[in-house]
Design a protein around this motif. Structure first.
Motif, PDB file in Angstrom:
ATOM      1  N   GLY A   1      35.958  19.450 121.731  1.00  0.00           N
ATOM      2  CA  GLY A   1      36.721  18.112 121.775  1.00  0.00           C
ATOM      3  C   GLY A   1      38.449  18.251 121.262  1.00  0.00           C
ATOM      4  N   ARG A   2      38.757  19.175 121.004  1.00  0.00           N
ATOM      5  CA  ARG A   2      40.641  19.807 120.781  1.00  0.00           C
ATOM      6  C   ARG A   2      41.127  18.716 121.900  1.00  0.00           C
ATOM      7  N   VAL A   3      41.732  18.386 121.562  1.00  0.00           N
ATOM      8  CA  VAL A   3      42.884  17.397 122.734  1.00  0.00           C
ATOM      9  C   VAL A   3      44.396  18.516 123.268  1.00  0.00           C
ATOM     10  N   PHE A   4      44.686  19.275 123.938  1.00  0.00           N
ATOM     11  CA  PHE A   4      45.964  19.671 124.373  1.00  0.00           C
ATOM     12  C   PHE A   4      46.469  19.184 125.076  1.00  0.00           C
ATOM     13  N   VAL A   5      47.398  18.887 124.924  1.00  0.00           N
ATOM     14  CA  VAL A   5      48.846  18.141 126.209  1.00  0.00           C
ATOM     15  C   VAL A   5      50.081  18.838 125.859  1.00  0.00           C
ATOM     16  N   LEU A   6      50.689  19.039 127.133  1.00  0.00           N
ATOM     17  CA  LEU A   6      51.833  19.690 127.649  1.00  0.00           C
ATOM     18  C   LEU A   6      52.731  18.518 127.847  1.00  0.00           C
ATOM     19  N   CYS A   7      54.045  19.141 128.599  1.00  0.00           N
ATOM     20  CA  CYS A   7      54.735  18.554 129.373  1.00  0.00           C
ATOM     21  C   CYS A   7      55.739  19.439 129.927  1.00  0.00           C
TER      22      CYS A   7
ATOM     23  N   PRO B   1      39.985  27.450 122.658  1.00  0.00           N
ATOM     24  CA  PRO B   1      40.865  26.822 122.725  1.00  0.00           C
ATOM     25  C   PRO B   1      40.077  25.926 121.228  1.00  0.00           C
ATOM     26  N   ASP B   2      38.990  26.582 120.535  1.00  0.00           N
ATOM     27  CA  ASP B   2      38.357  26.058 119.421  1.00  0.00           C
ATOM     28  C   ASP B   2      39.102  26.287 117.970  1.00  0.00           C
ATOM     29  N   ASP B   3      38.570  27.616 118.067  1.00  0.00           N
ATOM     30  CA  ASP B   3      39.333  28.335 116.286  1.00  0.00           C
ATOM     31  C   ASP B   3      40.027  27.713 116.075  1.00  0.00           C
TER      32      ASP B   3
END
Length: 465
Positions: free
Chosen positions: A40-46, A130-132
């Motif tokens: 459930g960790r959300v990653f965003v980028l641009c 990615p969840d660590d």
């Protein structure tokens, strides 16, 4: 040209962010992307950096552990070390095994506006955990997959094949640096049948050249195994279908899914329904429309033949480039870009005014704002730029902020500009001996004492008043 050799030393891969990459230092941002890890960790980028699409662009990544309520500072960044290489058009993707794949594009760029050099290149790196804890993230070394650009997520076909929507545009900024190579143009599918160990080009198809622009294509697979490819064109969205896993494609045709000459997001949900997130496009604005507004979500129960729902996500104008993913718990998260036309949003003007700012300086290049019949290379698209500049001035004016332009003219030009005729050759200057970049890219100055040059620098009637 050996593109792998040329570009491989230009990517440090994914590295920690520094002060340069923080929100407080940002003056520009471009196309966003979003993904959600298994926990459930959300990653965003641009992409951000500089004042527009150019050599200062980099790709920062943020995280949220509370479903987007709060965000970390940038946890990592892709920022090429060479000052003539930009990183942009990135997309994050969670693979079936739960690892996060970060895809991004790199291209040589000499200045703002040089967005694509003819080859570019799609790169990737993998976040193994990615969840660590963020401090223990383990990123793989960067890999260059192919020539081209990819800004939409891969799909996993029913047989497990990963299918990547990569394209090579048929226009670019630097014919001399990267000579035209029609053999690599096209809207393509790259595949991996070994879970990302290797990638190969499976197919491509060509649209009529007069329609092609930034392809930005997406794949979606239907229940019967057929694959729909939706492509951005100058004539609205086009589409093509494949019935053999993407090996062959039907001729492209106008898609019933309308678009404002911009990217859309489409995917298959866990239920088997298809989800479409797109701008609402008026019936009379399908061709070359730039009205990007009313970001809306639709569902389809019949593999995209019919759509229903029409949930308005964001009713504002100047919203575009949606991305999304369905999380493990069934919720759907999406991202979008607000304002890409350079006119600024009023919330920013309000914020600046509250900080006591009463004026801003913008750097620009005169030949992008004014035409001259003697130099047809100058002024292409200036009408849109001036219209947007007027919008910006009006918006800032509401908050007591004045707009000033900084123009450092005359600017150097590529040597080919001077070879058109003897008259131009007469006012070709020379690059300064210490200017390594000018010599590298064969630029030359204009002699300021030349009457034509002086007239250009003081040319009236640009429409800026």
């Amino acid at each position: 040209m050996d593109r792998q050799k040329t570009y491989v030393s230009y990517s440090p891969g994914v590295t920690p962010a520094n002060e340069k990459h923080q929100l407080s230092a940002r003056t520009y941002q471009g196309i966003p992307g979003i993904c959600v890890s298994p926990a459930g960790r959300v990653f965003v980028l641009c992409y951000a950096g500089g004042t527009g699409e150019g050599p200062e662009n980099f790709v920062p990544v943020w995280c949220s552990d509370d479903n987007g309520t709060t965000w970390t500072p940038p946890v990592c960044v892709v920022d090429p070390p060479e000052n003539d290489v930009r990183a942009y058009d990135a997309t994050p993707w969670i693979a079936p095994d739960g690892r996060l794949w970060l895809f991004w594009t790199q291209s040589r760029s000499l200045m703002v506006g040089n967005i694509f050099d003819g080859y570019a290149g799609v790169w990737c790196a993998v976040l193994e955990n990615p969840d660590d804890d963020i401090s223990r993230f383990r990123w793989s070394a960067p890999r260059r997959i192919a020539d081209g650009i990819m800004m939409n997520k891969p799909i996993v076909q029913q047989d497990g094949t990963w299918s990547l929507p990569i394209s090579v545009w048929s226009f670019h900024n630097d014919e001399r640096q990267c000579p035209a190579d029609p053999g690599i143009y096209g809207t393509k599918m790259f595949v991996s049948t070994d879970n990302g160990k290797t990638f190969t080009e499976r197919s491509r198809f060509l649209l009529p050249e007069e329609l092609r622009t930034y392809d930005e294509h997406s794949f979606v697979q239907c229940r019967d195994g057929s694959i729909r490819c939706i492509v951005r064109t100058k004539g609205g969205n086009y589409e093509s279908w494949s019935y053999d896993g993407g090996c062959h494609w039907q001729d492209g045709k106008v898609s019933p899914i309308r678009g404002p000459n911009s990217r859309l997001f489409i995917c298959t949900l866990k239920s088997g329904r298809q989800l479409l997130v797109n701008n609402v496009v008026p019936e009379n604005e399908n061709k070359q429309s730039f009205t990007r507004e009313k970001m809306t979500a639709w569902l389809s129960d019949d593999d995209g033949k019919n759509w229903y729902g029409g949930l308005l996500i964001d009713g504002r104008t100047e919203v575009s480039y949606p991305d999304g993913q369905q999380a493990e718990d069934g919720s759907i998260l999406s991202s979008e870009l607000l304002n890409t036309d350079g006119t600024g949003h009023e919330a920013l003007a309000d914020f600046l005014a509250a900080q006591g700012v009463n004026a801003v300086w913008l750097h620009t290049v005169l030949r992008t704002l004014a035409k001259d019949p003697k130099y047809p290379e100058f002024g292409e698209g200036c009408e849109n730029r001036i219209a947007n500049l007027r919008k910006l001035v009006a918006r800032c004016g509401k908050y007591g902020i004045r707009v000033f332009l900084y123009l450092n003219e005359p600017r150097a030009m590529e040597s080919g500009f001077f070879e058109v005729n003897d008259e131009r050759k007469a006012f070709k200057g020379a690059a300064e001996p210490e200017d390594a970049e000018a010599h590298r890219y064969d630029f030359a100055t204009l002699k300021e004492k030349n009457a034509d040059c002086a007239a250009w620098v003081t040319v009236p009637g640009t429409g800026i008043d």
